[in-house]
Structure formats: C-alpha cells, structure tokens
Design a protein around this motif. Structure first.
Motif, mmCIF file in Angstrom:
data_model
loop_
_atom_site.group_PDB
_atom_site.id
_atom_site.type_symbol
_atom_site.label_atom_id
_atom_site.label_comp_id
_atom_site.label_asym_id
_atom_site.label_seq_id
_atom_site.Cartn_x
_atom_site.Cartn_y
_atom_site.Cartn_z
ATOM 1 N N VAL A 177 0.848 -1.193 0.000
ATOM 2 C CA VAL A 177 0.000 0.000 0.000
ATOM 3 C C VAL A 177 0.882 1.241 0.000
ATOM 4 C CG1 VAL A 177 -1.864 1.237 1.146
ATOM 5 C CG2 VAL A 177 -1.774 -1.271 1.261
ATOM 6 N N GLY A 212 2.910 -1.162 4.196
ATOM 7 C CA GLY A 212 2.522 0.177 3.790
ATOM 8 C C GLY A 212 3.663 1.166 3.907
ATOM 9 N N GLY A 253 0.493 4.831 3.744
ATOM 10 C CA GLY A 253 0.041 3.459 3.571
ATOM 11 C C GLY A 253 0.235 2.616 4.817
ATOM 12 N N VAL A 312 -2.703 0.455 6.609
ATOM 13 C CA VAL A 312 -2.684 -0.990 6.871
ATOM 14 C C VAL A 312 -2.854 -1.282 8.361
ATOM 15 C CG1 VAL A 312 -1.352 -1.507 4.798
ATOM 16 C CG2 VAL A 312 -0.143 -1.182 6.964
ATOM 17 N N CYS A 334 5.326 -1.260 8.428
ATOM 18 C CA CYS A 334 5.178 0.170 8.152
ATOM 19 C C CYS A 334 6.536 0.724 7.746
ATOM 20 C CB CYS A 334 4.663 0.909 9.389
ATOM 21 S SG CYS A 334 3.064 0.337 9.986
#
Length: 265
Positions: free
Chosen positions: A31, A100, A104, A108, A124
């Motif tokens: 993402v 992400g 993003g 997530v 992340c």
C-alpha cells in the motif's frame, strides 16, 4: 503485468496490480503513501512476486483509480482494502501480510485494527504512526495553502523536506512530478485527515507481528510505538530519505525478508 479493476460499494473503481507465484506462502499486500501510487513500491513488488502472490492497489484518488470527492478518511481507505481483498479471486477471507509506505502504513494498521482476520502481519515503512507534537497547528497552516490556487508550491515545499541530501536528484524530481498528478481535492482531503489522525489506537490494538522501518530521519517515536506494540521489530535504512522503497530497495527488501522469515509469514 496483471492488472484488474475492483469496483467498491460506492461505485469507486480501484486499479489493482495482482500477480506473482501463487502457493503456500501468504500473499503480500503493498500500500503506497499520500499522492503516490503502487509503482512507488515497484522494487518490492518485483522482488517478492518471484515467490508469492503480491497485491498492490492504487488507493482511491491515486494513480489509475477513480478519484471521488469523498472517502479519504484512513479508516475508509482501510475499508476499501478489505472490500478489494474479498473481491479478488481466491482471496475471500484469506489473510495477507500488509506492507505500507508512509501514509500506507497508517492505512494498513487501520486494516489490521478493523479486520484482524485479514492481516497476518504488518510492516510500516517510514510511516507517521504517532502524531508528533505541534502537528495540528502546522497542518492547519499548510491546509490554507493547499486549498489555494498556489497549492502546488505549498505541496512541493512540504514534500521536498522529505528528501535527504544523499538522495538521487533525478529520482527526486521524478517523484515530485509524479506526486503532483494527484488531484487537488484528494490532497486537501488527505491532509485534513492528517490534521486529526493519530495511529495510537490502531497500534495498541495490533496483535499481529509488526515491523517498522525508518528512513535516516525517523517519522515516528519508535520507543513509544514499541510500548504500544511489544511485538514490534524495528530497523533503520542507511542513507535514504523518506522514499526509501525507491532509494535503497535492497535494504528494505532484506528487512522485509527477515521479518517474514522470523514470523513464518
């Protein structure tokens, strides 16, 4: 390349890259961040699709997806992802490891918070999960500029600060040019969300294995994040600004590989 269109509950169509080796390994969901698209994670997509299925959408308002006027709260973007996953062939009820970058990563985490059955692990990449002191006042001033006819200048000044001097200047120019293609109403809506956002609740609720990878200038307090998520693993990239997925992909891929291996994902 294997692209598909997934139409959501409100009629918004998402552009989704869905490819890779289908097998026993859990799929990866990639993402992107604010004003980016799935191609900002191309080095990760190309690396991991050799061994497993990878799913990489353009979020609403980004890339080749539709850009409606509404639906840009981070929890709403997470709902888009949940609906998208359940709409893809072979994915209904199947858990992914969600990766992400930047915004993003916050999205997530929201996905893991509201749909834990869909998320086996979270990574992340240089995401602002926890709100830094003074953010509301700074964002308020920025939003005034982003709503104006001079919005592109305000946008560029904000994101230019995300780069390090060691970052490739040609890549920096290409990144900024690509980000400026994002519609103004989408940018304003997302920064309105940043003004009020704080991922502490989603982080505290996360029970899945979690990785946080910082750039050379971390964008969140990882010590505080570890208090909220005792299962947190933390790495820091060497010699890269915020767009570490493109600047130092080998480092990012190696940390993701190790995280997946250790946690059996």
């Amino acid at each position: 390349m294997a692209y598909t269109r997934v139409t959501l509950r409100d009629g918004t169509a998402l552009n989704v890259y869905d490819s890779g080796a289908e097998g026993v390994l859990p799929p990866l969901l990639f993402v992107h961040g604010n004003s980016c698209d799935h191609t900002f994670l191309t080095p990760q997509i190309e690396h991991f699709q050799k061994t497993r299925r990878v799913i990489a959408p353009d979020l609403r308002g980004h890339g080749e997806s539709d850009a409606p006027q509404e639906g840009y709260a981070f929890a709403e973007l997470a709902e888009d992802l949940a609906e998208m996953l359940n709409g893809l062939e072979g994915m209904e009820g199947r858990a992914v490891t969600a990766v992400g970058h930047s915004m993003g990563g916050v999205v997530v985490l929201e996905l893991a918070h509201h749909h834990p059955e869909l998320v086996a692990g979270v990574a992340c990449l240089d995401s602002t999960v926890l709100s830094p002191p003074g953010r509301p006042s700074r964002i308020h001033s920025l939003l005034d500029g982003l709503r104006s006819t001079a919005w592109q200048g305000y946008f560029l000044r904000y994101f230019e600060a995300a780069f390090d001097p060691v970052d490739d200047p040609q890549r920096k120019q290409a990144i900024l040019e690509r980000m400026l293609r994002t519609p103004q109403h989408v940018i304003v809506a997302l920064f309105e969300q940043w003004r009020i956002a704080d991922g502490a609740a989603a982080a505290r609720a996360c029970r899945a294995p979690m990785l946080y990878v910082s750039s050379s200038r971390p964008r969140t307090d990882t010590a505080q994040l570890a208090e909220l998520c005792p299962q947190l693993m933390h790495g820091q990239a060497v010699g890269s600004g915020h767009f570490l997925t493109l600047e130092v992909p080998a480092q990012v891929n190696a940390m993701l590989e190790r995280f997946l291996e250790i946690n059996g994902l």
